[in-house]
Design an enzyme around this catalytic site. Structure first.
Site, mmCIF file in Angstrom:
data_model
loop_
_atom_site.group_PDB
_atom_site.id
_atom_site.type_symbol
_atom_site.label_atom_id
_atom_site.label_comp_id
_atom_site.label_asym_id
_atom_site.label_seq_id
_atom_site.Cartn_x
_atom_site.Cartn_y
_atom_site.Cartn_z
ATOM 1 C CB CYS A 15 -1.343 0.132 1.117
ATOM 2 S SG CYS A 15 -0.129 -0.337 2.650
ATOM 3 C CG HIS B 269 -0.967 4.186 4.388
ATOM 4 N ND1 HIS B 269 -1.296 4.156 6.158
ATOM 5 C CD2 HIS B 269 -0.168 3.198 3.489
ATOM 6 C CE1 HIS B 269 -1.671 2.283 6.151
ATOM 7 N NE2 HIS B 269 -0.553 2.496 4.850
#
Length: 349
Positions: free
Chosen positions: A129, A253
């Site tokens: 990711c 994130h």
């Protein structure tokens, strides 16, 4: 073809639930959907396009007559079952680290290296990711101005560590607010000798430590970036280094990226224009209006958001950028489904 028989492996997890949702919104014609998980999750009822489906326990016989497998059930599960699925005739898109560094398995971000799908032998790997959102921002810069070096520091949400770690963060938050000791049994790594609270804390460890002092998450970012951009996980042509930190954020994130271009004439305006027109990217960069990417505003979005684009005044050709994305969507479920859409559209099934 009238439609595909699709199986989602790991259907009850945080990514699995989003795989179901993203598949429902995709262009893939689904004839039948099979939801697979562990024995303890079998029997659960989940929804797909208004239809109630029962989760089944994954076995070696689960992939009969399946055309497409979307997998996010952990590396060991993928290693065990995906070769069986391929043998049964399915094409598999895997959202674990099981096959990412296999030279015969394409590691794909559709906006960056879609052509790599043509080389698949039944399994396609979804990148980490944190790698996906970084490389999505770097790729157009590299194509236009060249890229010599990347230094990244990540601020990674707890959801990337799984549902149990996510719940532990919520529990610790309540414990701290009520002046109770915070209990930690999972973070930073479930199987580690020591555990530390994630709530109100920063943990500079994601995954296990390698012998060189880097964590495996940092290792993945370095070598996945090289494989995606250069088709060589050990290429010296771009220098990449990473520091990965888990933060007490639920989803999304953040990454502070320092990059050095080969073309020293590149300007901030050039990068703005380039990234604003790149597929899958939204530029949010108006300092005067305090507009910049944030996890809260990126949550639930498929796009990757880029801001704080600025020149290193003491190093021509070097820039700082700030990149945020929903790690469960573009970092996992959406990129996986997007790969599958490309397989269908490019007649690679």
């Amino acid at each position: 073809m009238n439609g595909y028989n699709v199986a989602i492996l790991g259907a009850t997890g945080a990514v699995g639930s989003r795989l179901i949702d993203q598949l429902a919104q995709s262009t893939i014609p689904v004839k039948n959907l099979k939801l697979l998980a562990s024995k303890r999750s079998a029997g659960k009822i989940l929804q797909f396009k208004g239809e109630s489906l029962t989760v089944e326990q994954t076995t070696v016989d689960s992939f009969k007559n399946i055309d497409l497998v979307l997998a996010s059930a952990g590396g060991e599960v993928s290693k065990k079952f995906l070769p069986i699925a391929v043998e049964a005739g399915a094409v598999c898109v895997d959202n674990t680290s099981a096959f990412r560094m296999d030279p015969d398995v394409p590691l794909v971000i559709p906006e960056v290296n879609r052509n790599a799908l043509k080389k698949h032998h039944g399994i396609i790997a979804n990148p980490n990711c944190s790698t996906i959102q970084m490389v999505l921002a770097l790729a157009p810069i590299r194509q236009k101005f060249g890229l010599k070096q990347v230094i990244v520091s990540t601020y990674q949400a707890i959801s990337g560590a799984g549902q149990a770690a996510w719940q532990e963060l919520l529990d610790q938050t309540k414990q701290h607010l009520y002046d109770k000791p915070m209990t930690a049994k999972i973070t930073p790594v479930k199987g580690a000798a020591k555990h530390y609270p994630q709530a109100f804390n920063l943990l500079p460890q994601i995954d296990v430590f390698e012998k060189d002092g880097y964590t495996h998450e940092e290792w993945k970012m370095i070598h996945e970036t090289k494989k995606i951009l250069l088709d060589d996980m050990d290429s010296p042509d771009i220098k990449v280094t990473a520091t990965c930190v888990r933060v007490p954020v639920e989803i999304g994130h953040g990454e502070s990226i320092y990059l050095v271009t080969a073309d020293k004439t590149a300007t901030v305006s050039d990068l703005h224009t380039l990234l604003a027109t790149a597929p899958g990217i939204i530029v949010q960069d108006e300092p005067a209006k305090q507009l910049y990417p944030q996890p809260l505003t990126a949550t639930g979005k498929r796009e990757t958001f880029v801001g704080r684009i600025r020149l290193d005044e003491e190093n021509p050709g070097a820039f700082n950028i700030w990149v945020v994305a929903d790690n469960l969507l573009k970092g996992a479920a959406w990129n996986t489904v997007e790969i599958a859409e490309c397989l269908v559209a490019d007649d690679l099934m």
